[in-house]
Write an enzyme that holds these catalytic residues in place. Structure first.
Site, PDB file in Angstrom:
ATOM      1  N   ASP A   1       0.823  -1.221   0.000  1.00  0.00           N
ATOM      2  CA  ASP A   1       0.000   0.000   0.000  1.00  0.00           C
ATOM      3  C   ASP A   1       0.856   1.270   0.000  1.00  0.00           C
ATOM      4  OD1 ASP A   1       0.578  -0.920   2.680  1.00  0.00           O
ATOM      5  OD2 ASP A   1      -0.881   0.491   3.490  1.00  0.00           O
TER       6      ASP A   1
ATOM      7  N   HIS B   1      -3.152   7.392   7.320  1.00  0.00           N
ATOM      8  CA  HIS B   1      -3.211   5.924   7.357  1.00  0.00           C
ATOM      9  C   HIS B   1      -4.408   5.481   8.208  1.00  0.00           C
ATOM     10  CE1 HIS B   1      -1.508   1.763   7.486  1.00  0.00           C
ATOM     11  NE2 HIS B   1      -0.931   2.145   6.352  1.00  0.00           N
TER      12      HIS B   1
HETATM   13 ZN   LIG Z   1       0.378   0.844   5.285  1.00  0.00          ZN
HETATM   14 ZN   LIG Z   2       2.828  -1.209   6.558  1.00  0.00          ZN
END
Ligand SMILES: [Zn+2]
Ligand SMILES: [Zn+2]
Length: 308
Positions: A67, A269
């Site tokens: 990601d 995040h």
């Molecule tokens: Zn991440």
């Molecule tokens: Zn990570």
């Protein structure tokens, strides 16, 4: 100097948040932009902004989880198509070079600009006349880093009133006086720069951390930073989960910001389990501990002012 959040979600893209990427725009200061992490879809996000890939000078990868890096080969490749010719340096953990080399080689991608990849260790990454950039080791499932950007103090502005008091008229001499500690005039007088300039402009300090368990021991390192960008994958009551998955809670991030005495905290995040009201709750939790907190969302722009 401005932070531009392109992807603020954790793990997988959601309709509300793309995966990790953010840009530090320094068009006035440096004429370039720095990118931090490059999750899948980062290029698509960039298309909705005025960010120009040509201007990218450096890319900092915090860690190699998908990601944070699945958008990188694509961005590097498109930059070439879009006429990017200036060099780019990519910084990141061990393994980054292999990932980039293999992705570009197997896909038959040939860049038309010089690409440098530097695998980082904790400590100084580089220093130039404007910035000192350091990496700090975090605690995550994979090797993960935070990047500490320290802008150097700059000379204060020339004070025309002072110069005119001394009988010095505007002209090329002004620039000369600004460029040296002291200047001798034609009539033999010596002008000290400090006497004719305002106070120095204080450099800004910005910390952009990758995924991590919250590390209270970083408070000293982050002392007096202007901006701390910290992950907040979980709500405050999920400490055990956060620990088990090598992430942080909003409360932990806020406590670190408070302990370090930073000026502003920006959380990113954010897990897709938190939406709408739940995001507001995360924010409330954080602000109870550290009032000057923002939860970023995709396309959020944050101007970094100077602290006078
Ligand atoms: Zn991440
Ligand atoms: Zn990570």
């Amino acid at each position: 100097m401005e932070l531009f959040f392109l992807g603020t979600g954790s793990g997988v893209p959601s309709k509300e948040r793309n995966v990790s990427s953010l840009v530090l725009r320094m068009l006035e200061e440096r004429g370039t932009t720095w990118v931090f992490d490059c999750g899948e879809g980062t290029q698509q996000q960039i298309l909705n902004t005025t960010i120009r890939p040509r201007r990218i000078e450096a890319i900092f990868i915090t860690h190699l989880h998908g990601d944070h890096i699945y958008g990188l080969p694509g961005l590097l490749s498109s930059r070439s198509f879009q006429g990017g010719e200036s060099p780019v340096t990519v910084y990141g953990p061990r393994g980054l070079k292999e990932y980039i080399d293999i992705s570009l080689r197997l896909s038959g991608t040939h860049l038309r600009y010089p690409l440098y990849v530097e695998e980082v260790e904790e400590g100084l990454l580089f220093e130039d006349k404007q910035f000192i950039v350091e990496a700090v080791r975090l605690e995550h499932g994979l090797e993960s880093f935070g990047y500490l950007l320290k802008e150097k103090d700059q000379l204060g502005e020339l004070l025309p009133s002072k110069l005119q008091e001394l009988g010095i008229q505007p002209g090329p001499l002004y620039q000369q006086i600004k460029s040296r500690p002291e200047t001798e005039l034609e009539d033999g007088r010596i002008i000290q720069r400090n006497d004719v300039t305002g106070p120095p402009k204080k450099g800004r300090k910005v910390a952009i951390l990758g995924d991590t368990r919250c590390l209270p021991e970083l408070a000293g390192t982050l002392k007096d930073f202007d901006v701390l960008v910290h992950e907040a994958t979980f709500a405050g009551d999920q400490e055990e989960m956060a620990f088990n998955y090598f992430h942080s809670t909003v409360k932990q991030a806020a406590s670190l910001a408070k302990e370090a005495g930073v000026r502003e905290l920006i959380l990113n995040h954010i897990s897709s389990r938190y939406q709408g009201k739940a995001v507001q709750q995360l924010l409330d939790e954080a602000r109870e501990i550290f009032p000057n907190t923002t939860i970023s969302k995709d396309f959020y722009q944050h101007y970094i002012s100077r602290n006078h």
